[in-house]
Design an enzyme around this catalytic site. Structure first.
Site, PDB file in Angstrom:
ATOM      1  N   HIS A  27       0.837  -1.201   0.000  1.00 38.23           N
ATOM      2  CA  HIS A  27       0.000   0.000   0.000  1.00 38.23           C
ATOM      3  C   HIS A  27       0.873   1.252   0.000  1.00 38.23           C
ATOM      4  O   HIS A  27       0.676   2.171  -0.810  1.00 38.23           O
ATOM      5  CB  HIS A  27      -0.908  -0.025   1.234  1.00 38.23           C
ATOM      6  CG  HIS A  27      -1.648   1.244   1.499  1.00 38.23           C
ATOM      7  ND1 HIS A  27      -2.982   1.411   1.195  1.00 38.23           N
ATOM      8  CD2 HIS A  27      -1.248   2.428   2.056  1.00 38.23           C
ATOM      9  CE1 HIS A  27      -3.368   2.632   1.543  1.00 38.23           C
ATOM     10  NE2 HIS A  27      -2.322   3.261   2.081  1.00 38.23           N
ATOM     11  N   GLU A  28       1.849   1.299   0.902  1.00 36.05           N
ATOM     12  CA  GLU A  28       2.701   2.489   1.005  1.00 36.05           C
ATOM     13  C   GLU A  28       3.543   2.683  -0.254  1.00 36.05           C
ATOM     14  O   GLU A  28       3.732   3.815  -0.714  1.00 36.05           O
ATOM     15  CB  GLU A  28       3.595   2.398   2.247  1.00 36.05           C
ATOM     16  CG  GLU A  28       2.840   2.327   3.567  1.00 36.05           C
ATOM     17  CD  GLU A  28       1.868   3.483   3.780  1.00 36.05           C
ATOM     18  OE1 GLU A  28       2.066   4.569   3.207  1.00 36.05           O
ATOM     19  OE2 GLU A  28       0.892   3.299   4.541  1.00 36.05           O
ATOM     20  N   HIS A  31       1.586   4.263  -3.110  1.00 36.81           N
ATOM     21  CA  HIS A  31       1.349   5.705  -3.015  1.00 36.81           C
ATOM     22  C   HIS A  31       2.266   6.492  -3.949  1.00 36.81           C
ATOM     23  O   HIS A  31       1.927   7.600  -4.376  1.00 36.81           O
ATOM     24  CB  HIS A  31       1.538   6.191  -1.578  1.00 36.81           C
ATOM     25  CG  HIS A  31       0.288   6.124  -0.755  1.00 36.81           C
ATOM     26  ND1 HIS A  31      -0.916   6.664  -1.179  1.00 36.81           N
ATOM     27  CD2 HIS A  31       0.038   5.592   0.481  1.00 36.81           C
ATOM     28  CE1 HIS A  31      -1.838   6.462  -0.258  1.00 36.81           C
ATOM     29  NE2 HIS A  31      -1.288   5.808   0.758  1.00 36.81           N
ATOM     30  N   ASP A  91      -4.656   0.837  -1.738  1.00 38.67           N
ATOM     31  CA  ASP A  91      -5.192  -0.449  -1.268  1.00 38.67           C
ATOM     32  C   ASP A  91      -5.235  -1.469  -2.406  1.00 38.67           C
ATOM     33  O   ASP A  91      -4.877  -2.638  -2.220  1.00 38.67           O
ATOM     34  CB  ASP A  91      -6.599  -0.264  -0.688  1.00 38.67           C
ATOM     35  CG  ASP A  91      -6.583   0.314   0.719  1.00 38.67           C
ATOM     36  OD1 ASP A  91      -5.532   0.260   1.387  1.00 38.67           O
ATOM     37  OD2 ASP A  91      -7.633   0.823   1.158  1.00 38.67           O
ATOM     38  N   ARG A 172     -12.407  -0.884   2.716  1.00 37.10           N
ATOM     39  CA  ARG A 172     -10.994  -1.114   2.393  1.00 37.10           C
ATOM     40  C   ARG A 172     -10.748  -2.604   2.153  1.00 37.10           C
ATOM     41  O   ARG A 172      -9.732  -2.982   1.565  1.00 37.10           O
ATOM     42  CB  ARG A 172     -10.097  -0.599   3.521  1.00 37.10           C
ATOM     43  CG  ARG A 172     -10.210   0.903   3.726  1.00 37.10           C
ATOM     44  CD  ARG A 172      -9.137   1.446   4.625  1.00 37.10           C
ATOM     45  NE  ARG A 172      -7.844   1.413   3.955  1.00 37.10           N
ATOM     46  CZ  ARG A 172      -6.737   1.904   4.483  1.00 37.10           C
ATOM     47  NH1 ARG A 172      -6.769   2.450   5.695  1.00 37.10           N
ATOM     48  NH2 ARG A 172      -5.597   1.851   3.823  1.00 37.10           N
TER      49      ARG A 172
END
Length: 204
Positions: A27-28, A31, A91, A172
Site C-alpha cells: 500500500h505504502e 502511493h 489499497d 478497504r
C-alpha cells in the site's frame, strides 16, 4: 509499530504475514504511483513526466475506482470516491503486489534445490506448477481482512466519512477484493456477483 500482531509475527505462516504487513507495505509503495505520487519524478520533484495517453488512461482507470467507492454507503452517507481515491488506489495496488509477492516467494522456496542453469526444464516445470494449497490462498485474503477489523461508534463513522481521506475499514476490504480476480478465483465467487462483477476496476 507495525511489525507485531496482528499484522506480523515470526511464528505466522508466510501467507498470513504477506496478507497482513505485506499488503500494508505494498500500500505504502503504491502511493508513489497514485493520483498524487505519479506527479513526482524519481528525484521527488513535481514534474509532468508521463505522456498524454498514459495520463488519460490512468485518469480513466482511477475514475472507475472513484465511481465504485462513491456507491458505498454507511450511516446514511456515501463514501467520497474522489476524496479517498489516493488511498483506495494504494489499497488496490498493495493487496495485488502482496499476493503476487507471496506467490513468487512460494515458488522460489519450492524450487530451492533445482538449479536453473543445470536443469532448466525441471526448473521451468517447478516454477509453473508450484502453487500454494487452496486453504493457504484463502488464509492470505483472510489475513488482509483482519487488518481492517475494528469496532467504531456511529458518530465516529459519520465524521470519518466526511473528513477522512481513507475509506471506512469495511470498504478497504470489500472494495479492492471485489475487483481482484485472484480473490474471486481463490474463493470461487460466482461471476456476476457482488464480489466478482463482470466489469472490474483495474489500475495497476
Amino acid at each position: 509499530g507495525m511489525l507485531q500482531k496482528p499484522f506480523f509475527d515470526a511464528g505466522y505462516s508466510m501467507e498470513r504475514n504477506f496478507g497482513g504487513v505485506g499488503a500494508i507495505m505494498g500500500h505504502e509503495l503504491t502511493h508513489g504511483f497514485d493520483n498524487t505520487g505519479r506527479k513526482y519524478d524519481q528525484h521527488s520533484r513535481l514534474k509532468d513526466w508521463w505522456d498524454r495517453e498514459t495520463v488519460d488512461e490512468f485518469d480513466s482507470r482511477g475514475q472507475c475506482i472513484a465511481k465504485l467507492y462513491s456507491t458505498f454507503k454507511l450511516e446514511g452517507l456515501h463514501v467520497k470516491g474522489n476524496a479517498t481515491l489516493g488511498e483506495n488506489i494504494a489499497d488496490f495496488g498493495g493487496i495485488k503486489s502482496a499476493y503476487h509477492g507471496w506467490l513468487a516467494w512460494y515458488k522460489a522456496k519450492q524450487c530451492e534445490g533445482v538449479s536453473q542453469k543445470e536443469m532448466p526444464l525441471t526448473y521451468e516445470l517447478c516454477q509453473r506448477t508450484a502453487m500454494p494449497a487452496h486453504g493457504q490462498r484463502q488464509l492470505f485474503w483472510l489475513s488482509y481482512g483482519q487488518n481492517w477489523c475494528d469496532k467504531e461508534r456511529a458518530q465516529s463513522m459519520r465524521m470519518s466519512l466526511l473528513t477522512d481521506e481513507h475509506s471506512p475499514d469495511q470498504f478497504r476490504v470489500n472494495g479492492p477484493l471485489s475487483q481482484n480476480q485472484d480473490f474471486a478465483t481463490d474463493f470461487k465467487c460466482k461471476k456476476g456477483t457482488r464480489m466478482n462483477p463482470e466489469d472490474k476496476c483495474q489500475l495497476w
